[in-house]
Design a protein around this motif. Sequence first.
Motif, PDB file in Angstrom:
ATOM      1  N   PRO A   9       4.730  -3.781  -3.087  1.00 54.03           N
ATOM      2  CA  PRO A   9       5.228  -2.946  -4.119  1.00 54.03           C
ATOM      3  C   PRO A   9       4.757  -2.955  -5.712  1.00 54.03           C
ATOM      4  N   GLY A  10       3.973  -2.469  -6.614  1.00 53.03           N
ATOM      5  CA  GLY A  10       4.068  -2.464  -8.141  1.00 53.03           C
ATOM      6  C   GLY A  10       3.135  -3.222  -8.286  1.00 53.03           C
ATOM      7  N   ALA A  11       2.307  -3.624  -7.375  1.00 46.92           N
ATOM      8  CA  ALA A  11       0.888  -5.224  -7.618  1.00 46.92           C
ATOM      9  C   ALA A  11      -0.399  -4.615  -8.116  1.00 46.92           C
ATOM     10  N   ALA A  30      -5.590   4.493   1.913  1.00 44.06           N
ATOM     11  CA  ALA A  30      -4.534   4.217   1.444  1.00 44.06           C
ATOM     12  C   ALA A  30      -2.800   5.255   2.101  1.00 44.06           C
ATOM     13  N   THR A  31      -2.199   3.723   2.946  1.00 46.32           N
ATOM     14  CA  THR A  31      -1.508   4.645   4.025  1.00 46.32           C
ATOM     15  C   THR A  31      -0.147   5.466   3.587  1.00 46.32           C
ATOM     16  N   GLY A  32       0.348   4.807   1.955  1.00 50.86           N
ATOM     17  CA  GLY A  32       1.002   5.405   1.558  1.00 50.86           C
ATOM     18  C   GLY A  32       1.263   6.620   0.985  1.00 50.86           C
ATOM     19  N   ASP A  33      -0.261   6.936   0.656  1.00 51.67           N
ATOM     20  CA  ASP A  33      -0.347   8.591   0.428  1.00 51.67           C
ATOM     21  C   ASP A  33      -1.157   9.153   1.441  1.00 51.67           C
ATOM     22  N   HIS A  52      11.681   7.179   6.743  1.00 51.20           N
ATOM     23  CA  HIS A  52      11.961   5.761   6.128  1.00 51.20           C
ATOM     24  C   HIS A  52      11.265   6.027   5.271  1.00 51.20           C
ATOM     25  N   LEU A  53      10.142   6.718   4.593  1.00 53.74           N
ATOM     26  CA  LEU A  53       9.409   6.772   3.388  1.00 53.74           C
ATOM     27  C   LEU A  53      10.865   6.778   2.154  1.00 53.74           C
ATOM     28  N   GLU A  54      11.749   7.826   2.025  1.00 56.47           N
ATOM     29  CA  GLU A  54      13.292   7.999   1.486  1.00 56.47           C
ATOM     30  C   GLU A  54      13.687   6.492   1.365  1.00 56.47           C
ATOM     31  N   GLY A  56      12.933   3.016   1.623  1.00 56.86           N
ATOM     32  CA  GLY A  56      11.722   2.381   1.508  1.00 56.86           C
ATOM     33  C   GLY A  56      11.741   1.164   2.808  1.00 56.86           C
ATOM     34  N   ALA A  57      11.847   1.583   4.221  1.00 55.86           N
ATOM     35  CA  ALA A  57      11.884   1.028   5.188  1.00 55.86           C
ATOM     36  C   ALA A  57      10.230   0.768   5.623  1.00 55.86           C
ATOM     37  N   LEU A  58      10.015   0.727   6.531  1.00 53.85           N
ATOM     38  CA  LEU A  58       8.832   0.917   7.109  1.00 53.85           C
ATOM     39  C   LEU A  58       8.415   1.581   8.595  1.00 53.85           C
ATOM     40  N   VAL A  59       7.605   2.163   8.321  1.00 53.48           N
ATOM     41  CA  VAL A  59       7.648   3.836   8.944  1.00 53.48           C
ATOM     42  C   VAL A  59       7.207   2.756  11.109  1.00 53.48           C
ATOM     43  N   ASP A  84      -4.965   0.514   1.957  1.00 56.29           N
ATOM     44  CA  ASP A  84      -4.054   0.329   1.138  1.00 56.29           C
ATOM     45  C   ASP A  84      -2.863   0.283   1.693  1.00 56.29           C
ATOM     46  N   GLY A  85      -1.864  -0.763   1.733  1.00 57.69           N
ATOM     47  CA  GLY A  85      -1.195  -0.348   2.701  1.00 57.69           C
ATOM     48  C   GLY A  85      -0.735  -0.719   3.856  1.00 57.69           C
ATOM     49  N   VAL A  86      -1.938  -1.375   4.578  1.00 63.36           N
ATOM     50  CA  VAL A  86      -1.863  -1.643   6.056  1.00 63.36           C
ATOM     51  C   VAL A  86      -2.709  -3.063   5.890  1.00 63.36           C
ATOM     52  N   PRO A  87      -2.277  -4.080   6.858  1.00 61.67           N
ATOM     53  CA  PRO A  87      -1.368  -4.185   7.732  1.00 61.67           C
ATOM     54  C   PRO A  87       0.064  -4.532   7.075  1.00 61.67           C
ATOM     55  N   ALA A 126       8.914   1.932 -14.554  1.00 60.19           N
ATOM     56  CA  ALA A 126       8.450   2.787 -15.265  1.00 60.19           C
ATOM     57  C   ALA A 126       7.435   3.964 -14.883  1.00 60.19           C
ATOM     58  N   ARG A 127       6.770   3.637 -13.972  1.00 62.41           N
ATOM     59  CA  ARG A 127       6.119   4.754 -13.096  1.00 62.41           C
ATOM     60  C   ARG A 127       7.366   5.388 -12.494  1.00 62.41           C
ATOM     61  N   ALA A 128       8.999   5.356 -12.146  1.00 62.17           N
ATOM     62  CA  ALA A 128       9.613   6.660 -11.676  1.00 62.17           C
ATOM     63  C   ALA A 128       9.911   7.629 -12.667  1.00 62.17           C
ATOM     64  N   ARG A 143      14.480  -2.694  -1.853  1.00 65.25           N
ATOM     65  CA  ARG A 143      14.495  -3.218   0.303  1.00 65.25           C
ATOM     66  C   ARG A 143      13.823  -3.296   0.026  1.00 65.25           C
ATOM     67  N   ARG A 144      11.910  -2.719  -0.742  1.00 64.71           N
ATOM     68  CA  ARG A 144      10.974  -1.970  -0.734  1.00 64.71           C
ATOM     69  C   ARG A 144      10.072  -3.761  -1.018  1.00 64.71           C
ATOM     70  N   LEU A 145      10.764  -4.825  -1.679  1.00 65.41           N
ATOM     71  CA  LEU A 145      10.326  -6.139  -2.519  1.00 65.41           C
ATOM     72  C   LEU A 145      10.919  -6.511  -1.513  1.00 65.41           C
TER      73      LEU A 145
HETATM   74  P1  ADP Z   1       4.480   0.946  -1.693  1.00 68.16           P
HETATM   75  O1  ADP Z   1       3.466  -0.243  -2.140  1.00 68.16           O
HETATM   76  O2  ADP Z   1       4.721   0.724  -3.913  1.00 68.16           O
HETATM   77  O3  ADP Z   1       5.756   0.564  -1.078  1.00 68.16           O
HETATM   78  P2  ADP Z   1       2.287   2.219  -0.515  1.00 68.16           P
HETATM   79  O4  ADP Z   1       2.454   4.165  -1.235  1.00 68.16           O
HETATM   80  O5  ADP Z   1       2.126   1.579  -0.053  1.00 68.16           O
HETATM   81  O6  ADP Z   1       4.183   2.311  -1.526  1.00 68.16           O
HETATM   82  O7  ADP Z   1       3.631   2.653   0.566  1.00 68.16           O
HETATM   83  C1  ADP Z   1       5.134   3.577   0.237  1.00 68.16           C
HETATM   84  C2  ADP Z   1       5.871   3.774   1.508  1.00 68.16           C
HETATM   85  O8  ADP Z   1       4.742   4.297   2.955  1.00 68.16           O
HETATM   86  C3  ADP Z   1       6.947   2.236   2.677  1.00 68.16           C
HETATM   87  O9  ADP Z   1       7.827   2.096   1.605  1.00 68.16           O
HETATM   88  C4  ADP Z   1       6.357   2.576   3.590  1.00 68.16           C
HETATM   89  O10 ADP Z   1       7.971   3.723   4.127  1.00 68.16           O
HETATM   90  C5  ADP Z   1       5.495   3.324   5.009  1.00 68.16           C
HETATM   91  N1  ADP Z   1       4.994   2.841   4.867  1.00 68.16           N
HETATM   92  C6  ADP Z   1       2.965   2.688   3.879  1.00 68.16           C
HETATM   93  N2  ADP Z   1       2.387   1.875   4.706  1.00 68.16           N
HETATM   94  C7  ADP Z   1       2.590   1.776   6.155  1.00 68.16           C
HETATM   95  C8  ADP Z   1       2.571   1.061   7.263  1.00 68.16           C
HETATM   96  N3  ADP Z   1       1.672   0.180   7.016  1.00 68.16           N
HETATM   97  N4  ADP Z   1       3.882   0.626   8.231  1.00 68.16           N
HETATM   98  C9  ADP Z   1       4.463   0.575   7.583  1.00 68.16           C
HETATM   99  N5  ADP Z   1       5.305   1.709   7.149  1.00 68.16           N
HETATM  100  C10 ADP Z   1       4.491   2.095   5.831  1.00 68.16           C
END
Ligand code: ADP
Length: 222
Positions: A9-11, A30-33, A52-54, A56-59, A84-87, A126-128, A143-145
């Motif tokens: 995250p943040g890279a 982008a999976t996060g978006d 999960h998102l709140e 910082g855990a994986l979905v 972007d964001g998977v896998p 800074a983004r926050a 936690r995300r790191l």
């Molecule tokens: P960042 O990389 O900064 O954490 P993202 O926008 O890519 O931001 O992801 C935000 C959140 O979305 C993650 O913390 C997680 O909860 C969820 N998420 C995104 N992609 C996945 C994935 N492939 N598997 C599980 N959870 C995901």
Amino acid sequence: MRVLMVAPPGAGKGTQGALIGAHFAIPHIATGDLLRDHVARRTELGLAVRQHLENGALVPDDLVLQMVRQALELVAANGGYVLDGVPRNMAQARALYQIGRELGMTANVALHLQADDHELIRRLLARAALEGRADDTEQVIRRRLEIYREVTHPIVAWYGARGILVSVDAMRPAEQVGREILAALEVMKTFVDHVPEKARTPVDLTGLGEAFGDRRTTHPPG
Ligand code: ADP
């Protein structure tokens, strides 16, 4: 061009993903978006993943993979993509490869963006201040790191073994990183469809700064 990004995250996945998408005229997925959009629209998926998102855990993998499969099916006609964001873990990497094979669109390049934790935390805080994302508090960022280090980063080696890895030093300004990425991808575009993956070796651009006089001595681990 079919690119997936592996980065903490943040890279700069979002920034560089948008740049790659625009440059090659391919969809940026982008999976996060997508997940945040589901949360905002309170869809069934959104309600299932909000916590999960709140935190910082994986979905759960199955939810993300189903969403990604649908997104890839939608863009199949374009032929390219930048993911972007998977896998984010080994199970997702294997499942994504399987989905790619079924759809005839496995990734040609796994782009790994490296940066160290200190810089990542600085950028995310800074983004926050600007965007106020629910998961950009210092505790959730850490936690995300941690999750990145433990379960996501190990998949980098798997892409190295598959011969599709390109590693870039993402500690520098976004424009510089972007130029280096586009230059590397432009070169690769000319042969990805002709040279079998097993005949390729990983491309590591992270030492280039030093080789050309950058005095930084530490290598970012991310
Ligand atoms: P960042 O990389 O900064 O954490 P993202 O926008 O890519 O931001 O992801 C935000 C959140 O979305 C993650 O913390 C997680 O909860 C969820 N998420 C995104 N992609 C996945 C994935 N492939 N598997 C599980 N959870 C995901």
